[in-house]
Every structure is written in structure tokens, then in C-alpha cells.
Design a protein around this motif. Structure first.
Motif, PDB file in Angstrom:
ATOM      1  N   PHE A 119       0.895  -1.228  -0.102  1.00 30.68           N
ATOM      2  CA  PHE A 119      -0.210   0.066  -0.158  1.00 30.68           C
ATOM      3  C   PHE A 119       0.999   1.487   0.069  1.00 30.68           C
ATOM      4  O   PHE A 119       0.270   2.146  -0.388  1.00 30.68           O
ATOM      5  CB  PHE A 119      -0.919   0.183   1.174  1.00 30.68           C
ATOM      6  CG  PHE A 119      -0.210  -0.358   2.447  1.00 30.68           C
ATOM      7  CD1 PHE A 119       0.557   0.825   3.306  1.00 30.68           C
ATOM      8  CD2 PHE A 119      -0.156  -1.673   3.034  1.00 30.68           C
ATOM      9  CE1 PHE A 119       0.969   0.600   4.403  1.00 30.68           C
ATOM     10  CE2 PHE A 119       0.432  -1.744   4.480  1.00 30.68           C
ATOM     11  CZ  PHE A 119       1.108  -0.795   4.968  1.00 30.68           C
TER      12      PHE A 119
ATOM     13  N   LYS B  29      -1.153   3.334  -3.882  1.00 32.88           N
ATOM     14  CA  LYS B  29      -1.967   4.197  -2.996  1.00 32.88           C
ATOM     15  C   LYS B  29      -3.546   4.396  -3.560  1.00 32.88           C
ATOM     16  O   LYS B  29      -4.315   4.710  -2.865  1.00 32.88           O
ATOM     17  CB  LYS B  29      -1.457   5.409  -2.389  1.00 32.88           C
ATOM     18  CG  LYS B  29      -0.057   5.422  -1.684  1.00 32.88           C
ATOM     19  CD  LYS B  29       0.432   6.515  -1.241  1.00 32.88           C
ATOM     20  CE  LYS B  29       1.913   6.550  -0.437  1.00 32.88           C
ATOM     21  NZ  LYS B  29       2.347   7.881  -0.070  1.00 32.88           N
TER      22      LYS B  29
ATOM     23  N   GLY C  82      -5.217  -4.775  -3.303  1.00 33.45           N
ATOM     24  CA  GLY C  82      -5.475  -4.291  -1.573  1.00 33.45           C
ATOM     25  C   GLY C  82      -4.414  -5.165  -0.924  1.00 33.45           C
ATOM     26  O   GLY C  82      -3.458  -5.746  -1.180  1.00 33.45           O
ATOM     27  N   HIS C  83      -4.912  -5.293   0.369  1.00 34.76           N
ATOM     28  CA  HIS C  83      -4.123  -5.976   1.301  1.00 34.76           C
ATOM     29  C   HIS C  83      -5.238  -6.320   2.456  1.00 34.76           C
ATOM     30  O   HIS C  83      -6.404  -6.245   2.162  1.00 34.76           O
ATOM     31  CB  HIS C  83      -3.002  -4.992   1.834  1.00 34.76           C
ATOM     32  CG  HIS C  83      -3.348  -3.717   2.332  1.00 34.76           C
ATOM     33  ND1 HIS C  83      -3.594  -2.680   1.739  1.00 34.76           N
ATOM     34  CD2 HIS C  83      -3.518  -3.126   3.826  1.00 34.76           C
ATOM     35  CE1 HIS C  83      -4.045  -1.788   2.500  1.00 34.76           C
ATOM     36  NE2 HIS C  83      -4.067  -2.096   3.812  1.00 34.76           N
TER      37      HIS C  83
ATOM     38  N   ASN D 277      -6.437  -0.577  -1.523  1.00 37.08           N
ATOM     39  CA  ASN D 277      -5.176   0.106  -1.507  1.00 37.08           C
ATOM     40  C   ASN D 277      -5.233   1.355  -0.584  1.00 37.08           C
ATOM     41  O   ASN D 277      -4.087   1.689   0.101  1.00 37.08           O
ATOM     42  CB  ASN D 277      -4.501   0.476  -2.865  1.00 37.08           C
ATOM     43  CG  ASN D 277      -3.970  -0.617  -3.714  1.00 37.08           C
ATOM     44  OD1 ASN D 277      -3.770  -1.650  -3.249  1.00 37.08           O
ATOM     45  ND2 ASN D 277      -4.206  -0.724  -5.006  1.00 37.08           N
TER      46      ASN D 277
ATOM     47  N   HIS E  87      -6.878   1.588   2.142  1.00 38.69           N
ATOM     48  CA  HIS E  87      -7.126   0.863   3.495  1.00 38.69           C
ATOM     49  C   HIS E  87      -8.853   0.997   3.847  1.00 38.69           C
ATOM     50  O   HIS E  87      -9.203   0.513   4.924  1.00 38.69           O
ATOM     51  CB  HIS E  87      -6.627   1.762   4.599  1.00 38.69           C
ATOM     52  CG  HIS E  87      -5.055   1.729   4.348  1.00 38.69           C
ATOM     53  ND1 HIS E  87      -4.225   0.874   4.748  1.00 38.69           N
ATOM     54  CD2 HIS E  87      -4.230   2.872   3.933  1.00 38.69           C
ATOM     55  CE1 HIS E  87      -2.991   0.935   4.556  1.00 38.69           C
ATOM     56  NE2 HIS E  87      -2.980   2.274   4.038  1.00 38.69           N
TER      57      HIS E  87
END
Length: 548
Positions: free
Chosen positions: A182, A186, A193-194, A236, A238
Motif C-alpha cells: 500500500f 495508494k 489491496g491488502h 489500497n 485501506h
């Protein structure tokens, strides 16, 4: 070396796939006659698969191709590495343990080498990487469904499971969600994503542990108590992906240790079933073989031998006056309850002649508890009876519970007994793994028993005891586990281990504050088979909460 105490490990159970059971690999292997469909279409896995102890296996190349995973076999080390995106699964031939992104979990279906070729367990590999397995018995068809939406499988801890120790290692095997750093990526992008993880914190991006390499996440210094782990897929930026993909896991952490090893020279050879405690916090237990009565300090584990009984005893309980009662379920008198008066327990060792026979005619006597009037209730084990004994020692009633045994190899239906805050009598059914309860009428007669809770975690339910908050603690002897049941019937594991751990066929539980004291009966049965490893006859202590 006398006693080989192995470090307790976290065990994950996913869809019955990963189990605590060890397996001997003298497997039966036959050609499979099953059909295999992948996403609704016939797969060539059917033509090359084998049944190993009734589990479907196929050559690793075929499995990898069908499930879209990379596979690398090392013939020298007999190990296999499977990879999909950043997620890695490591298997070793005949090993009852696999690594998932570095997290160790146990399995009943290990990698097999058949005729010199590596074969993979189809269900294990499929479910690890997020696929769904179905089976239609009539046509003998296995169906593998590969998902097309983002998701993950969490390994390392499961809902209602127990954490051994103070460190937790987990990993989320993601699918259809490409993990990205990330810091370098961004901008929001679909499919990227994560992972966010939270342990006992508010679920904000700032408080999250962030995972984007497919690595394991380790939480350290986890105190005893109940905990909540939340895992969620995010983009990405959050923010949670939509629709949300989140899992909340509630688990129990407890500190387990041995308070007193009653047979320091051997891992087998003694059998202690009951444990109870007096008002001073001193514990008592009996070795069924030598008939020795022991007193143990709950503070430092110091052991005193008080006397040698005239007969073996199992269940134990104190009355409000400090008199000790011990159940002896067999004998020419049809079973008896022994009693030692409080005054005879004030000093050290004493002659067996002071031990009274309080009542006879209680066949199978084992678990015991008192009601508010001082009547003693005694379980009859396999005969299904509950005996009621007056404060003067008269057998005033024998109630046939009608509880039924479900297993021919375990017929004990009325085992541990305890009165709840609702004044109902709670009964542990060892055969069925359930807790029943029954109300008592004003005249002392019994109402109709009702099922309070039935759960796989209660398999082998033995001794039971209530905490001050109304939580019921249960010794699940055949699982080497301690389980708790909340007043509203929610079941959660407190502590468990294999046959070389600190719980070895736990039979009885005594509660002092936030600590449980457990008698290790160490019978060779269930998870505790064989019983030669481990500590043997002992009193374990399970700390539920840290003292402030």
C-alpha cells in the motif's frame, strides 16, 4: 528420558479438514472410481486419482493444473511447495503437519508418495486455496468450485478454539484479491489491496496490523482471557472492499501449567480421577490404585499423603461444614460414599480408621454435589441414576434420569453433577457429549430433564463445576480439553492439547477464583491414546485471567 513434554501448538480446524489426530501412514490405497467436476465440468483428475484411506488423492501435476496453482516437487527432501499469487503451502511426505504462509497446522491427509510419485490430497489443497468441495453420494461425484469473488481462509486459530500460550501466529490465504504494498500502490484499484488484522482493538485503519506479502502475522504477549481477532480485506486506500469480506474470531487464551506431579518417576502408573478443595484453598485427590488420599497446596503444589483408604475412590466433594466425601462406586455393598470429618483434616496424616462409610447402595457412584439443604446428589455413571442422600446419610431417593448412551464403547450417561444459579441440577453425559439439566420440585422430586447444550467440543464430558459468574466448566476427557459454557449456552474451548501436553484425560475440575484445578486421570483413550508421553497423574492449573 522419563517424560517428553512437547511445546503445545496452535491447531486450526477448517471444515473438518485439519484435525488434531495423528495418523499412522500404513494406508490402504485403491484406484478411485469417483467422478470429479471442476466448476461444473468433468476433470481429468477422475482418471488419475487414488483413494488413500477413503480420501481422494491425485498426482500433483494434475491437481496443480486443475486448481491453477504452481507446484514444485523436491524428490531429495520429499517435499512439495504449492504457490498461488503470494500464498505458499509447504507439504512433506507422510507428515501430519503442513505450513501455510509459515503457519503450522496439522492434517489427517498428508502428502503421499505412491509408486515413487507424489500425490496430493484433493480436498486439503482445494480448500486451503479457497475452493469449495462438494460430494454427491449416489453418483459418487466430487465437485470442486473455484470462486470468482474475493475472499480468504484464516489459519492459525478458529472460532471458539483455545490458544495455548501467549503467542498467536495466523495467516489469511487470499484469493481473487491481489495483495499489493500500500505504500507503493495508494490509489484504489478493483481486485487489489491488502489485509487488515485487529486483536482486541478498535477496528480502524490506524489500529490495524497490515499484511500484503502473504506472510504470517504474530501477536505476542497475549494475556489469559477471552479475545477477539478481526480480519478484513481492504483496498489500497485501506477502506473495506465492497461487499465487505470480514471474519471475526472469538477465542480463549489460558495459562496452563502443572501444579503437582504426583508420580515424578513415571508417565503412567497412577490414576487420579477426582479433585476438590476446602475453604482454605487446599486441594484433595485420591489415587485409585494405591488408594492413597493426597492433600495439595494450591499455592505452591506441596503434596501431603494423608492416609490409605480401605477402598478406591473417584469423585470428591466438601460440604459446608468442611467434611470431605469420596465416591467409591463398586463393591459388595453396591457402592459407597466415604466421609472424613473436618476435625480429622485439621492436622497432617491420619489413620484410615477415621474414614467413615457415610452411605451404601450407590452403584457406580462418581460425581457428587450438594443442594442448599445439605442433601448429597451422587451420579451413577452408566446406570443413568442420580442418588439423593440426606445430611444424616440415608439414601432417600434413586432417580432414573432416562438419559441414553449413544456409544457402545462409552455408556456413561450421568457423570459430573453441579447445581447452577438457576437451582437446576446440571448433568454431564459422557457418551453423547452434552450437558442436560433438570429442575427439582418443592417436594424434592425431579422434573423432566432438558438438553442444555450439545456440542462437538464437549465430546467425553466428565467432571463439571460452575464459576462465580455462572459459567460452567467441563472436562472433555477424550479430547484432552477444558471447555466452558456460558449461562446462555455458548460453548468455547478454554485449553486443549494432544497426548503429550499438560492436560491428559482431564476428569474433574475445581474452581478457585479465576483458576481451574484439573485432575489428570491419564486414561489411554481418545486423543490421549497412547498415554505414555506426557506428565501422567497430576494436578494441572489453568489460569483464566491475570491477577491485577
Amino acid at each position: 528420558m522419563r517424560k517428553n513434554l512437547r511445546v503445545l501448538s496452535i491447531t486450526a480446524t477448517i471444515c473438518g479438514l485439519l484435525t488434531m489426530a495423528s495418523t499412522a501412514w500404513g494406508a490402504d490405497v485403491v484406484k478411485s472410481d469417483m467422478k470429479v467436476n471442476v466448476n461444473g465440468k468433468p476433470s481429468d483428475l477422475a482418471s488419475v486419482s487414488q483413494l488413500v484411506d477413503s480420501s481422494l488423492y491425485a498426482p500433483y501435476e494434475s491437481v496443480a493444473k486443475s486448481l491453477n496453482v504452481e507446484a514444485k516437487w523436491d524428490a531429495g527432501t520429499r517435499t512439495m511447495i504449492l504457490k498461488k499469487d503470494v500464498n505458499v503451502m509447504e507439504l512433506a511426505a507422510d507428515a501430519a503437519e503442513v505450513k501455510l504462509n509459515g503457519v503450522k497446522v496439522t492434517t489427517a491427509t498428508p502428502l503421499q508418495v505412491l509408486s515413487g510419485k507424489p500425490f496430493l490430497p484433493v480436498r486439503l489443497v482445494s480448500e486451503v486455496f479457497g475452493n469449495t468441495i462438494g460430494y454427491e453420494d449416489k453418483s459418487r461425484t466430487v465437485s470442486v468450485s473455484i470462486p470468482d469473488k474475493p475472499g480468504f481462509r484464516l489459519f492459525g486459530i478458529g472460532d471458539r478454539q483455545a490458544l495455548a500460550g501467549s503467542e498467536l501466529s495466523v495467516t489469511a490465504i487470499t484469493y481473487n484479491h491481489l495483495l499489493k504494498d500500500f505504500a507503493q500502490n495508494k490509489d484504489p484499484k478493483a481486485g487489489e489491496g491488502h489485509v487488515h488484522l485487529w486483536l482486541d482493538t478498535e477496528t480502524t485503519p490506524q489500529a490495524a496490523v497490515k499484511s500484503f506479502k502473504g506472510e504470517s502475522v504474530v501477536f505476542k504477549d497475549i494475556p489469559p482471557g477471552e479475545h477477539t481477532l478481526t480480519v478484513q480485506l481492504v483496498g489500497n486506500d485501506h477502506k473495506p472492499i465492497q461487499p465487505e469480506v470480514k471474519q471475526v474470531v472469538k477465542f480463549q487464551s489460558a495459562k496452563v501449567s502443572i501444579l503437582a506431579d504426583l508420580d515424578p518417576e513415571k508417565a503412567t502408573g497412577m490414576r487420579i480421577e477426582g479433585v476438590t478443595g476446602d475453604a482454605k484453598g487446599q486441594l484433595y485427590t485420591v489415587d485409585s490404585d494405591s488408594r492413597k488420599l493426597f492433600r495439595i497446596s494450591s499455592q505452591n503444589g506441596k503434596v501431603e499423603e494423608l492416609t490409605v483408604l480401605s477402598r478406591a475412590a473417584t469423585g470428591m466433594v466438601f460440604d459446608k461444614a468442611g467434611n470431605l466425601y469420596m465416591a467409591s462406586g463398586s463393591g459388595t455393598d453396591g457402592g459407597a460414599i466415604l466421609r472424613v470429618l473436618a476435625k480429622d483434616l485439621e492436622g497432617g496424616s491420619f489413620d484410615a480408621s477415621v474414614v467413615e462409610t457415610f452411605v451404601t447402595g450407590v452403584t457406580g457412584a462418581n460425581g457428587m454435589t450438594f443442594d442448599e439443604k445439605g442433601n448429597l446428589y451422587v451420579s451413577g455413571g452408566a446406570n443413568g441414576n442420580v442418588y439423593i442422600v440426606s445430611p444424616e446419610g440415608s439414601l432417600i431417593n434413586t432417580w432414573g434420569s432416562g438419559l441414553v448412551a449413544e456409544r457402545t464403547d462409552q455408556r456413561i450417561t450421568v457423570n459430573g453433577l453441579a447445581f447452577g444459579q438457576d437451582r437446576k441440577l446440571y448433568i454431564a453425559n459422557t457418551s453423547s457429549g452434552e450437558i442436560s439439566r433438570v429442575a427439582l420440585n418443592a417436594d424434592g422430586s425431579f422434573g423432566k430433564p432438558e438438553l442444555f447444550v450439545r456440542d462437538a467440543l464437549l465430546y467425553g464430558a466428565d467432571g463439571i463445576a460452575f464459576g462465580t459468574d455462572g459459567t460452567l466448566y467441563v472436562c472433555a476427557n477424550e479430547r484432552n480439553a477444558i471447555v466452558k459454557v456460558t449461562p446462555d449456552g455458548k460453548v468455547m474451548e478454554v485449553a486443549s492439547n494432544g497426548n503429550a501436553g499438560l492436560l491428559e484425560f482431564p476428569a474433574s475440575v475445581h474452581v478457585i477464583g479465576d483458576t481451574l484445578y484439573i485432575s489428570n486421570f491419564d486414561v489411554q483413550r481418545g486423543v490421549n491414546n497412547p498415554n505414555t508421553p506426557g506428565i501422567g497423574a497430576s494436578i494441572a492449573q489453568v489460569v483464566l485471567k491475570e491477577k491485577k
